[in-house]
Design a protein around this motif. Structure first.
Motif, PDB file in Angstrom:
ATOM      1  N   UNK A  23      28.881  30.493  -7.177  1.00  0.00           N
ATOM      2  CA  UNK A  23      28.691  31.687  -8.004  1.00  0.00           C
ATOM      3  C   UNK A  23      29.817  32.694  -7.777  1.00  0.00           C
ATOM      4  N   UNK A  24      29.863  33.634  -8.676  1.00  0.00           N
ATOM      5  CA  UNK A  24      30.842  34.706  -8.583  1.00  0.00           C
ATOM      6  C   UNK A  24      30.109  36.032  -8.497  1.00  0.00           C
ATOM      7  N   UNK A  25      29.724  36.382  -7.289  1.00  0.00           N
ATOM      8  CA  UNK A  25      29.141  37.689  -7.033  1.00  0.00           C
ATOM      9  C   UNK A  25      27.983  38.050  -7.949  1.00  0.00           C
ATOM     10  N   UNK A  26      27.059  37.132  -8.188  1.00  0.00           N
ATOM     11  CA  UNK A  26      25.877  37.558  -8.932  1.00  0.00           C
ATOM     12  C   UNK A  26      24.907  38.182  -7.956  1.00  0.00           C
ATOM     13  N   UNK A  27      24.029  38.968  -8.488  1.00  0.00           N
ATOM     14  CA  UNK A  27      23.050  39.648  -7.653  1.00  0.00           C
ATOM     15  C   UNK A  27      22.197  38.621  -6.900  1.00  0.00           C
ATOM     16  N   UNK A  28      21.991  38.844  -5.610  1.00  0.00           N
ATOM     17  CA  UNK A  28      21.183  37.883  -4.843  1.00  0.00           C
ATOM     18  C   UNK A  28      19.698  37.957  -5.194  1.00  0.00           C
ATOM     19  N   UNK A  44      27.935  28.544  -2.532  1.00  0.00           N
ATOM     20  CA  UNK A  44      29.177  29.268  -2.244  1.00  0.00           C
ATOM     21  C   UNK A  44      29.261  30.474  -3.160  1.00  0.00           C
ATOM     22  N   UNK A  45      29.435  31.627  -2.562  1.00  0.00           N
ATOM     23  CA  UNK A  45      29.697  32.819  -3.359  1.00  0.00           C
ATOM     24  C   UNK A  45      31.184  33.135  -3.243  1.00  0.00           C
ATOM     25  N   UNK A  46      31.897  33.007  -4.335  1.00  0.00           N
ATOM     26  CA  UNK A  46      33.349  33.210  -4.319  1.00  0.00           C
ATOM     27  C   UNK A  46      33.727  34.679  -4.441  1.00  0.00           C
ATOM     28  N   UNK A  47      32.733  35.546  -4.562  1.00  0.00           N
ATOM     29  CA  UNK A  47      33.068  36.946  -4.783  1.00  0.00           C
ATOM     30  C   UNK A  47      33.560  37.129  -6.215  1.00  0.00           C
ATOM     31  N   UNK A  48      34.170  38.264  -6.477  1.00  0.00           N
ATOM     32  CA  UNK A  48      34.630  38.530  -7.846  1.00  0.00           C
ATOM     33  C   UNK A  48      35.963  37.806  -8.037  1.00  0.00           C
ATOM     34  N   UNK A  49      35.879  36.500  -8.211  1.00  0.00           N
ATOM     35  CA  UNK A  49      37.067  35.650  -8.249  1.00  0.00           C
ATOM     36  C   UNK A  49      36.700  34.365  -8.997  1.00  0.00           C
ATOM     37  N   UNK A  50      36.653  34.487 -10.319  1.00  0.00           N
ATOM     38  CA  UNK A  50      36.104  33.382 -11.126  1.00  0.00           C
ATOM     39  C   UNK A  50      37.025  32.175 -11.165  1.00  0.00           C
ATOM     40  N   UNK A  51      38.341  32.409 -11.057  1.00  0.00           N
ATOM     41  CA  UNK A  51      39.259  31.259 -11.047  1.00  0.00           C
ATOM     42  C   UNK A  51      38.957  30.371  -9.847  1.00  0.00           C
ATOM     43  N   UNK A  52      38.680  31.008  -8.706  1.00  0.00           N
ATOM     44  CA  UNK A  52      38.377  30.205  -7.519  1.00  0.00           C
ATOM     45  C   UNK A  52      37.023  29.526  -7.675  1.00  0.00           C
ATOM     46  N   UNK A  53      36.097  30.182  -8.371  1.00  0.00           N
ATOM     47  CA  UNK A  53      34.772  29.564  -8.584  1.00  0.00           C
ATOM     48  C   UNK A  53      34.929  28.207  -9.286  1.00  0.00           C
ATOM     49  N   UNK A  54      35.716  28.187 -10.360  1.00  0.00           N
ATOM     50  CA  UNK A  54      35.873  26.937 -11.117  1.00  0.00           C
ATOM     51  C   UNK A  54      36.724  25.931 -10.327  1.00  0.00           C
ATOM     52  N   UNK A  55      37.797  26.418  -9.690  1.00  0.00           N
ATOM     53  CA  UNK A  55      38.673  25.523  -8.933  1.00  0.00           C
ATOM     54  C   UNK A  55      37.931  24.858  -7.784  1.00  0.00           C
ATOM     55  N   UNK A  56      37.177  25.649  -7.037  1.00  0.00           N
ATOM     56  CA  UNK A  56      36.462  25.117  -5.871  1.00  0.00           C
ATOM     57  C   UNK A  56      35.345  24.170  -6.325  1.00  0.00           C
ATOM     58  N   UNK A  57      34.647  24.554  -7.390  1.00  0.00           N
ATOM     59  CA  UNK A  57      33.602  23.662  -7.916  1.00  0.00           C
ATOM     60  C   UNK A  57      34.214  22.326  -8.334  1.00  0.00           C
ATOM     61  N   UNK A  58      35.381  22.374  -8.947  1.00  0.00           N
ATOM     62  CA  UNK A  58      36.031  21.126  -9.379  1.00  0.00           C
ATOM     63  C   UNK A  58      36.437  20.286  -8.175  1.00  0.00           C
ATOM     64  N   UNK A  59      36.901  20.951  -7.122  1.00  0.00           N
ATOM     65  CA  UNK A  59      37.231  20.237  -5.886  1.00  0.00           C
ATOM     66  C   UNK A  59      35.994  19.551  -5.312  1.00  0.00           C
ATOM     67  N   UNK A  60      34.865  20.256  -5.332  1.00  0.00           N
ATOM     68  CA  UNK A  60      33.611  19.656  -4.847  1.00  0.00           C
ATOM     69  C   UNK A  60      33.245  18.446  -5.708  1.00  0.00           C
ATOM     70  N   UNK A  61      33.464  18.566  -7.019  1.00  0.00           N
ATOM     71  CA  UNK A  61      33.145  17.434  -7.905  1.00  0.00           C
ATOM     72  C   UNK A  61      34.057  16.247  -7.597  1.00  0.00           C
ATOM     73  N   UNK A  62      35.318  16.519  -7.260  1.00  0.00           N
ATOM     74  CA  UNK A  62      36.229  15.429  -6.882  1.00  0.00           C
ATOM     75  C   UNK A  62      35.717  14.705  -5.637  1.00  0.00           C
ATOM     76  N   UNK A  63      34.977  15.428  -4.813  1.00  0.00           N
ATOM     77  CA  UNK A  63      34.438  14.837  -3.583  1.00  0.00           C
ATOM     78  C   UNK A  63      33.021  14.302  -3.813  1.00  0.00           C
ATOM     79  N   UNK A  64      32.597  14.208  -5.063  1.00  0.00           N
ATOM     80  CA  UNK A  64      31.336  13.547  -5.376  1.00  0.00           C
ATOM     81  C   UNK A  64      30.139  14.454  -5.582  1.00  0.00           C
TER      82      UNK A  64
END
Lengths: 305, 272
Positions: A23-28, A44-64
């Protein structure tokens, strides 16, 4: 829709260890907190950083893994658009981007928070699937479909809070890639997606009072669009009403007109949509719809049957 | 950090000489090659593949070529390692070939699609965290260009790498200090100092000569991986061919016949 989504994702997280929430800093607040507490590694909360949210999620998907990215729709899709395009779509990874509060539901927050062209933008990306369930029950089924698929990115357009259940008495079940009849009549077909279903049902009641037999259709899968389902809808009804809280370009109405043209359909299509204009006024959701001739009263007024 | 036992400095130097020579040969058959950027990271990539990347019984380390435009060197290594065939290399950028100017996920040995700058760090962080969730011992090796260190997305993900305590992520920066518009020091002075900025993001950060494999090995042996680590390899764009060194034009251009002949002879001299 928000709380129900959190419940569903928690349930999916329990049965499938590959489910992650990024997520990107949504209310808990709300039950997404339950997922975070139960599966701290997979949240994972990426904070106010949406590019990292998508990049990191894609990395996780690459790892299955099967990540779900979740934030307000504009920030989920537009801000990290190139990450959505390259990391998710070009690599064809099973990442789901959940755009919350799409359309103009954030009526007083201004144009920065309105999501009026997301269906068009997401649909234009190769490999992308676009879903827009119409109520919490349909969203549950759509989310479960996302969790179980083996590859391919998804953009899921969701509403905000407090949507009623509209599909309880639906005559058809949710089936990915197929339009879904909630009720069937043979005069008029009202087809819509997402939270605008509420208005569609209201409109169907109005037409039924005028002795029309009305079909109400949820087009929850906007891409891949159910070409043959729509062709049949055009064949079975003389009047088609398309409702969408989205601009004209690349929306459902334009695609239905395209199919109608290819199939040489004679049905009359009336399309109610947002104008090709940003909204600089404030007020209630209804006020904003009204300013774009999309409120229930304006639809009734402009409808020709 | 453990260096693979079989890694030899002299063999590495021979391989790097051969990569440059083969790249110059390929340059005579295609117009777009990014030779200079490949020359600047030759020693680093060779060290990652032969000296650092490990294969275990059930899992292996991952390498992401974030500066995708230099992937020709990765293709040559993948050819040597048996992932790609000579035919694949010969059909580089040709209509029936499967290899283009940027690595594409799904090509044997290629673990992510890159080419647009500033994407590799996010993917690497996601994979490294995935390893943590699965309790795998694998590492993620990443190489980025200094241009990519100007992308906000890289810094966003570096912050997350530190938050997530990814001690299994090792990033090499191919700091050749040259980009399309000229020398980074002149066009973008506040890019410096790099090492301090990286440390400020709670990473380990070390600088080293990125062409001196011996120095890199000595440094890496001393490094304790207790957080994400950045190795700043100071390099020369076009390294190995005198007329290409530090010249932005060679970012993309292929040498003509005369330049090629000169470069081949020159290459031997430089490396000797």
């Amino acid at each position: 829709m928000r709380n129900k989504f959190a419940d569903v994702i928690y349930q999916q997280g329990k049965i499938d260890e590959r489910i992650c929430v990024v997520v990107s800093d949504i209310s808990p607040a709300g039950s997404i907190e339950k997922f975070r507490k139960k599966f701290p590694n997979r949240f994972i909360n990426c904070g106010v950083a949406e590019q990292s949210m998508i990049g990191i999620a894609s990395g996780l998907a690459l790892e299955g893994f099967r990540p779900f990215c979740y934030t307000i729709a504009t920030f989920a899709l537009y801000r990290p658009f190139e990450m959505v395009r390259v990391d998710m779509c070009y690599q064809n990874l099973p990442v789901t981007v959940v755009g919350m509060g799409s359309g103009i539901i954030y009526s007083t927050l201004g144009g920065t928070h309105h999501t009026i062209e997301d269906v068009s933008i997401a649909s234009s990306l190769p490999n992308m699937t676009v879903l827009a369930p119409c109520d919490p029950d349909e969203m549950k089924l759509a989310t479960e479909w996302c969790a179980k698929r083996t590859k391919g990115p998804v953009y899921m357009r969701l509403g905000k809070v407090g949507e009623p259940i509209l599909t309880k008495n639906s005559i058809e079940k949710f089936k990915f890639g197929k339009i879904r009849y909630l009720q069937k009549g043979n005069d008029v077909a009202i087809i819509t997606y997402g939270t605008f279903m509420n208005t569609a049902i209201k409109l169907s009641k109005y037409l039924e009072e005028k002795k029309k037999k009305v079909s109400v259709i949820s087009c929850h899968t906007l891409k891949p669009l159910d070409y043959f389902g729509i062709k049949k809808m055009l064949n079975d009804h003389d009047n088609i009403i398309v409702l969408e809280e989205h601009v004209l370009h690349g929306g459902l109405g334009m695609q239905i007109r395209n199919i109608s043209s290819i199939e040489k359909s004679r049905s009359r299509i009336q399309h109610f949509h947002l104008k090709d204009k940003f909204i600089h006024t404030y007020g209630s959701y209804e006020n904003l719809l009204d300013s774009h001739e999309l409120s229930y009263s304006k639809i009734i007024r402009n409808l020709k049957l | 950090m453990l260096i693979n036992k079989e890694f030899s400095l002299s063999k590495s130097a021979n391989r790097c000489f051969s990569y440059r020579k083969r790249i110059l040969e390929i340059s005579q058959t295609v117009s777009a090659l990014h030779a200079a950027g490949a020359f600047s990271c030759a020693e680093i990539i060779d060290l990652i593949y032969y000296g650092l990347k490990k294969e275990y019984k059930n899992y292996s380390d991952i390498f992401i070529m974030s500066k995708g435009h230099s992937c020709i060197i990765q293709y040559l290594i993948l050819n040597d390692l048996g992932f790609l065939t000579k035919k694949d290399i010969d059909s580089y950028c040709k209509s029936r070939g499967k290899l283009g100017c940027h690595p594409d996920y799904g090509t044997p040995g290629i673990q992510a699609s890159t080419g647009s700058l500033g994407h590799g760090m996010g993917l690497a962080v996601g994979i490294a965290h995935g390893f943590k969730i699965k309790k795998k011992k694998s590492k993620v090796f990443l190489i980025i260009s200094d241009g990519e260190l100007q992308e906000g997305s890289t810094w966003e993900c570096m912050m997350m790498a530190a938050n997530l305590k990814l001690d299994n992520l090792v990033c090499f920066l191919d700091h050749n200090g040259s980009q399309s518009f000229g020398k980074t020091k002149e066009t973008h002075p506040m890019f410096y100092p790099i090492e301090m900025k990286v440390k400020g993001f709670n990473w380990n950060s070390y600088s080293v000569n990125g062409h001196n494999t011996k120095s890199m090995v000595q440094l890496l042996k001393k490094i304790k991986l207790n957080k994400p680590t950045m190795i700043i390899g100071n390099t020369v764009k076009g390294k190995g061919v005198s007329f290409m060194e530090h010249k932005p034009i060679w970012h993309y251009r292929s040498p003509n016949k005369d330049e090629y002949n000169f470069a081949i002879n020159n290459l031997k001299k430089v490396i000797k």
